[in-house]
Scaffold this active site. Structure first.
Site, mmCIF file in Angstrom:
data_model
loop_
_atom_site.group_PDB
_atom_site.id
_atom_site.type_symbol
_atom_site.label_atom_id
_atom_site.label_comp_id
_atom_site.label_asym_id
_atom_site.label_seq_id
_atom_site.Cartn_x
_atom_site.Cartn_y
_atom_site.Cartn_z
ATOM 1 N N LYS A 70 0.765 -1.474 0.390
ATOM 2 C CA LYS A 70 0.036 0.131 0.382
ATOM 3 C C LYS A 70 0.666 1.089 0.308
ATOM 4 O O LYS A 70 2.195 1.010 0.468
ATOM 5 C CB LYS A 70 -0.785 -0.285 1.449
ATOM 6 C CG LYS A 70 -1.369 1.277 1.212
ATOM 7 C CD LYS A 70 -2.600 0.799 2.209
ATOM 8 C CE LYS A 70 -3.566 1.821 2.553
ATOM 9 N NZ LYS A 70 -4.551 1.576 4.151
ATOM 10 N N SER A 145 -9.544 1.328 2.957
ATOM 11 C CA SER A 145 -8.985 2.350 1.912
ATOM 12 C C SER A 145 -7.960 1.561 1.353
ATOM 13 O O SER A 145 -7.043 2.351 0.159
ATOM 14 C CB SER A 145 -8.026 3.238 2.025
ATOM 15 O OG SER A 145 -7.388 2.575 3.906
ATOM 16 N N SER A 169 -9.574 -1.762 6.407
ATOM 17 C CA SER A 169 -8.685 -1.040 5.604
ATOM 18 C C SER A 169 -8.317 -2.099 5.052
ATOM 19 O O SER A 169 -8.382 -1.949 3.982
ATOM 20 C CB SER A 169 -8.388 0.326 5.746
ATOM 21 O OG SER A 169 -8.700 1.867 5.696
HETATM 22 N N1 GLN Z 1 -13.062 2.974 6.612
HETATM 23 C C1 GLN Z 1 -12.532 3.826 7.419
HETATM 24 C C2 GLN Z 1 -12.143 5.619 7.413
HETATM 25 O O1 GLN Z 1 -12.685 6.293 6.563
HETATM 26 C C3 GLN Z 1 -11.224 3.366 7.512
HETATM 27 C C4 GLN Z 1 -10.299 3.795 7.839
HETATM 28 C C5 GLN Z 1 -8.854 2.339 7.810
HETATM 29 O O2 GLN Z 1 -9.320 1.820 7.729
HETATM 30 N N2 GLN Z 1 -7.921 2.435 6.875
HETATM 31 O O3 GLN Z 1 -11.745 5.628 8.682
#
Ligand code: GLN
Length: 482
Positions: A70, A145, A169
């Site tokens: 990532k 994400s 994410s």
């Molecule tokens: N979707 C969640 C957020 O927007 C989790 C994101 C993540 O785990 N980085 O914060």
């Protein structure tokens, strides 16, 4: 069959028996990239296939195979931009501990995958580059994400990948793309070299084509690191061995608060079928209660934004990435105007929303009402789990209330986007490990994910259950038609 379609463990076996060679694996990956990447857009920038080619496989635990990372995981000498303009041009000056460990285990780095900017999002649409698309349906999001990592594995553009998980994410994109994603226990994997979103929640973990690969990759990256004060000094078991354990008599809790309105009927159906399957394999189920679940989304969006606003304060044009400094004179004192211009131009809308929210909940006068109360409720959420785990080994839930949604469908409504995280964020608040694995396809051919939650450092039980389920179903063998 082209080698890029195989799993990591199958490739390691083929390399060992000399049925495959490293050059051919990378050539097949490159060919696949050329064919499908223009449609999927899983990578933040094209991988360096030259660098990855001709890796040394002999004697390496990971067979030398390339791993996609990532875009928020630092690898020495490589662009690492968190899919954000504000980190434009930032080249990591060192390897994250997970990258160091991968390299020590003989892996090479394939390239960096696209993500929501700074990991803020559940759809990969807040990337400053472009949205990544779901390989199962290019009109849909891959989740986020770590959407690029999940999509690259689902599209067979990478063999396996690392993501990060602050509120879901790794698991939510794994679920939406039909792959396996593990968020380890907080402290199990070093965060050193992971560009921080919310430091009390972030963990790095593997996204893979099956459970065995996942265990193999976690074996390589887990462990204590004196460069991360929150990493925990507990020996790392061999996760591959946990696959062979028996699941007969395993006690599994089904939280009644998770089967609620808003859950897609096809998701519910798939989870119910997974429960029957696991019952037939000898697992024992009981209904349990996690009464503070209804506060989880609110608590998460206070704590996560508070920590993010503080972590992102360092991106101001001085040391990292972008510097904008065009109207020094009109905009007031020079340094302040550089901060403002850099941050104004560098951050996207969602990042700004989070910085403003986080600054607000931490500001004097509001701190007690929001941040400090959220911490107290976080403890209650954690205690709910402690109670359940006194009588259960694992908890089973859906990963996401819906399958992949259409690109653009939720971008104008942040609240509906935040609600996509309803099943995943409690795990981060409580610091627990959890894995998502494929458990069905909708009528329209979109993957559905099953989430398995464990006790702190209970990754072995999770892998054991997930592996038995996987080996008795066909879902992990399904491939998107691209
Ligand atoms: N979707 C969640 C957020 O927007 C989790 C994101 C993540 O785990 N980085 O914060």
């Amino acid at each position: 069959m082209k080698l890029n379609f195989l799993t990591g463990h199958e490739l390691i076996e083929s390399l060992r028996s000399k049925k495959a060679d490293s050059g051919q694996i990378v050539a097949d990956l490159k060919k696949r990239f050329d064919e499908v990447e223009p449609k999927v857009k899983a990578f933040a920038r094209p991988p360096d296939f030259k660098d990855a080619a001709n890796f040394e496989s002999q004697g390496c635990v990971l067979g030398g195979l390339p791993v996609a990372l990532k875009d928020n995981i630092c690898s020495d000498g490589d662009l690492t931009e968190c899919s954000s303009r504000v980190l434009g041009g930032f080249i990591a000056p060192y390897d994250a501990t997970v990258v160091k460990k991968l390299k020590e285990n003989g892996a090479v780095i394939l390239g960096k995958t696209n993500m929501d900017e700074f990991a803020f999002g559940s759809s990969c649409e807040t990337s400053c580059f472009y949205p990544t698309r779901n390989p199962w349906n290019l009109d849909c999001v891959p989740g986020g994400s770590s959407g690029g990592s999940a999509a690259s594995v689902a599209a067979d553009e990478s063999i396996w990948a690392l993501g990060s998980d602050t509120g879901g994410s790794i698991r939510q994109p794994a679920s939406l793309c039909g792959v396996v994603g593990m968020k380890p226990t907080y402290g199990r994997v070093s965060r050193y070299g992971l560009i921080a979103f919310a430091s009390s929640l972030d963990q790095i973990g593997p996204l893979t084509k099956d459970v065995r690969d996942n265990a193999l990759l976690l074996n390589a990256i887990a462990g204590y690191d004196d460069r991360d004060a929150t990493s925990v000094n507990i020996p790392v078991p061999d996760y591959l061995r946990s696959l062979e354990k028996d699941i007969k008599g395993m006690r599994i809790g089904i939280p009644k608060e998770y089967f609620i309105k808003g859950m897609d009927p096809e998701v519910e159906q798939a989870i119910r079928e997974a429960i029957s399957k696991l019952k037939s394999l000898g697992a024992e189920f009981k209904e349990v209660s996690l009464p503070h679940t209804e506060y989880a989304v609110a608590v998460y969006y206070i704590i996560a934004t508070a920590e993010a606003s503080s972590n992102l304060a360092r991106f101001d044009g001085v040391q990292y990435g972008l510097r904008v400094h065009e109207k020094a004179k009109e905009a007031g004192p020079e340094l302040v105007s550089m901060y403002k211009e850099t941050r104004g131009k560098g951050f996207g809308a969602e990042a700004k929303r989070r910085i403003i929210l986080g600054t607000y909940v931490l500001s004097s006068g509001y701190y007690d009402a929001y941040y400090s109360r959220a911490l107290k409720v976080r403890t209650l959420i954690k205690e709910d789990f402690d109670k359940v785990f006194r009588e259960c080994d694992l908890i089973l839930t859906p990963t996401s209330p819906t399958p992949a949604f259409k690109i653009g469908e939720r971008t104008d409504d942040p609240l509906s986007m935040y609600l996509s995280d309803i099943y995943t964020i409690s795990v981060n608040l409580a610091g627990l490990p959890a894995l998502s694995l494929p458990c069905g396809l909708t009528k329209n051919g979109l993957p559905i994910g099953l989430q398995v939650l464990g006790k702190p450092f209970g990754e072995e039980d999770i892998y054991c259950l997930a592996y038995h389920y996987e080996q008795n179903t066909q879902w992990h063998k399904m491939k998107p038609k691209l």
